[in-house]
Motif scaffolding. Sequence first.
Motif, PDB file in Angstrom:
ATOM      1  N   ARG A  29      62.994  21.754 -51.334  1.00  0.00           N
ATOM      2  CA  ARG A  29      63.299  20.430 -51.466  1.00  0.00           C
ATOM      3  C   ARG A  29      62.707  19.459 -50.399  1.00  0.00           C
ATOM      4  NH1 ARG A  29      63.837  18.773 -56.814  1.00  0.00           N
ATOM      5  NH2 ARG A  29      65.842  19.987 -57.660  1.00  0.00           N
ATOM      6  N   GLY A  30      62.331  20.557 -49.419  1.00  0.00           N
ATOM      7  CA  GLY A  30      61.571  19.658 -47.995  1.00  0.00           C
ATOM      8  C   GLY A  30      62.747  19.206 -47.133  1.00  0.00           C
ATOM      9  N   GLU A  31      63.731  19.839 -47.562  1.00  0.00           N
ATOM     10  CA  GLU A  31      64.771  19.300 -46.334  1.00  0.00           C
ATOM     11  C   GLU A  31      65.024  20.010 -45.139  1.00  0.00           C
ATOM     12  OE1 GLU A  31      68.191  19.474 -48.808  1.00  0.00           O
ATOM     13  OE2 GLU A  31      67.943  17.929 -50.218  1.00  0.00           O
ATOM     14  N   SER A  32      65.601  19.482 -43.956  1.00  0.00           N
ATOM     15  CA  SER A  32      65.826  20.430 -43.036  1.00  0.00           C
ATOM     16  C   SER A  32      66.930  21.504 -43.322  1.00  0.00           C
ATOM     17  CB  SER A  32      66.468  19.541 -41.812  1.00  0.00           C
ATOM     18  OG  SER A  32      67.455  19.098 -42.156  1.00  0.00           O
ATOM     19  N   VAL A  33      66.622  22.823 -42.603  1.00  0.00           N
ATOM     20  CA  VAL A  33      67.269  23.883 -43.303  1.00  0.00           C
ATOM     21  C   VAL A  33      67.694  24.653 -41.884  1.00  0.00           C
ATOM     22  CG1 VAL A  33      65.479  25.248 -43.537  1.00  0.00           C
ATOM     23  CG2 VAL A  33      67.546  25.725 -44.594  1.00  0.00           C
ATOM     24  N   SER A  34      68.876  25.084 -42.020  1.00  0.00           N
ATOM     25  CA  SER A  34      69.363  26.342 -40.809  1.00  0.00           C
ATOM     26  C   SER A  34      70.301  27.339 -41.561  1.00  0.00           C
ATOM     27  CB  SER A  34      70.167  25.424 -39.579  1.00  0.00           C
ATOM     28  OG  SER A  34      71.726  25.088 -40.093  1.00  0.00           O
ATOM     29  N   PHE A  35      70.468  28.398 -40.634  1.00  0.00           N
ATOM     30  CA  PHE A  35      71.395  29.416 -41.264  1.00  0.00           C
ATOM     31  C   PHE A  35      72.731  28.757 -41.468  1.00  0.00           C
ATOM     32  CE2 PHE A  35      74.566  32.472 -40.036  1.00  0.00           C
ATOM     33  CZ  PHE A  35      74.123  33.751 -41.081  1.00  0.00           C
ATOM     34  N   TRP A  36      73.207  27.750 -41.041  1.00  0.00           N
ATOM     35  CA  TRP A  36      74.435  27.430 -41.068  1.00  0.00           C
ATOM     36  C   TRP A  36      74.422  26.660 -42.407  1.00  0.00           C
ATOM     37  CZ3 TRP A  36      77.510  29.578 -37.929  1.00  0.00           C
ATOM     38  CH2 TRP A  36      77.060  29.875 -36.726  1.00  0.00           C
ATOM     39  N   ASP A  37      73.520  26.183 -43.058  1.00  0.00           N
ATOM     40  CA  ASP A  37      73.585  25.592 -44.351  1.00  0.00           C
ATOM     41  C   ASP A  37      73.962  26.447 -45.324  1.00  0.00           C
ATOM     42  OD1 ASP A  37      72.610  22.942 -43.795  1.00  0.00           O
ATOM     43  OD2 ASP A  37      70.711  23.707 -43.348  1.00  0.00           O
ATOM     44  N   GLY A  38      73.448  28.120 -45.047  1.00  0.00           N
ATOM     45  CA  GLY A  38      74.082  28.900 -46.042  1.00  0.00           C
ATOM     46  C   GLY A  38      75.715  29.137 -45.950  1.00  0.00           C
ATOM     47  N   LEU A  39      76.124  29.124 -45.092  1.00  0.00           N
ATOM     48  CA  LEU A  39      77.664  29.122 -44.840  1.00  0.00           C
ATOM     49  C   LEU A  39      78.251  28.195 -45.237  1.00  0.00           C
ATOM     50  CD1 LEU A  39      77.902  30.746 -41.289  1.00  0.00           C
ATOM     51  CD2 LEU A  39      77.908  31.839 -43.276  1.00  0.00           C
ATOM     52  N   ASP A  40      77.693  26.951 -45.249  1.00  0.00           N
ATOM     53  CA  ASP A  40      78.431  25.656 -45.593  1.00  0.00           C
ATOM     54  C   ASP A  40      78.534  25.781 -47.255  1.00  0.00           C
ATOM     55  OD1 ASP A  40      78.455  24.136 -43.386  1.00  0.00           O
ATOM     56  OD2 ASP A  40      76.480  23.134 -43.756  1.00  0.00           O
ATOM     57  N   ALA A  41      77.531  26.490 -47.869  1.00  0.00           N
ATOM     58  CA  ALA A  41      77.712  26.822 -49.383  1.00  0.00           C
ATOM     59  C   ALA A  41      78.970  27.702 -49.673  1.00  0.00           C
ATOM     60  CB  ALA A  41      76.479  27.482 -49.863  1.00  0.00           C
TER      61      ALA A  41
END
Length: 258
Positions: free
Chosen positions: A81-93
Motif C-alpha cells: 500500500r506504500g505506507e511506512s512499515v517497521s517490524f513493530w507493525d507485525g507485532l501490532d497485528a
Amino acid sequence: MASRADPAALPASPTLRGALRSAATDFYFHSWRLLPANVLWAAVSLLLLGVAVLVPGLIVLLPLAALPIAGIFRMATRIVRGESVSFWDGLDAWRGEVRPALALGAGLLVAALILGFNVISGLLTGTVVGWAFATLAFWGLVATWLYAWVAWPILMDSARAAMPARRRLRLAALLLLAHPVRLAGLGLILFALCLLSVAAIVPLLTVTVSFAALVSTRMVLPAADRFEARYSGAAPVRAVESGPVVAESRPVETAARP
C-alpha cells in the motif's frame, strides 16, 4: 443504487509475473524488516510443533502460529500500500487482529487435517468409492491452500482494517470464485517455492514465508480492489504502489516502544 466504478479509476489488473517482480524488489528494500519476522514465525512454529509432539493434547495450541503469519502479512500489506512499515507493525497485528487471525488459522488447520486424513483413508481402502472420496478431499485441500493465500492479505490489509473480519473473509472467498485460474497459478508457484524451501530448510526459516506473503499480497490486493469496486460500485479502497516504497521506520512510535 450505486453505479459501478469507472474502469479508469480501477487499479491495474495484476499479473503473476508482475507480482513476482514487484515482490522481489519489495523484499530487497525491506529485507531487514522481513527477515526477523520470518525467523520469529519459524521459532514460534517449531516451538508449537515440538510441544504438540511431546504432549499430543497440546496440538490445540498450533493455531497460535497464525499470529506471526498475521504479522508478516500486515507488514506485506503496508509495503504494497506504500505506507511506512517497521517490524513493530507485525507485532501490532498480534494485538489488533488476534481473534480473526486465530480464527482463520484454526479454520485452515482443521480443514487441512480433516481433508488430509480423508485423502489417506480413502486411498487406503483400495476401492473405487474410496478413491473418489480421496479425490474430493484432495481438491478440498487445494481449495484450502488457495483460500489461505487469498484470505491472509485481505484480512491483514491495512486499508481494510475498519471492515468487519467476516466481510473480509467473505470477500476472499468471492475473489477466489471469481478468479480461480489466475489464483490457481499463484497457488502453484507458491507451492513450488515452499516445497523447494522445505528441502533446503534455511530459506524456509528466514526468507520464504515473507517473500511468499509479498507475492500473494501483490497479486491479491489489486484484484480485490478491482473486484470490490466493480461489483459494489464503491471507489477503490486505496491505490496499490506499482513500484518499491523505501519507507523508514516511524521514529516516534519506535522510540516509544520498550
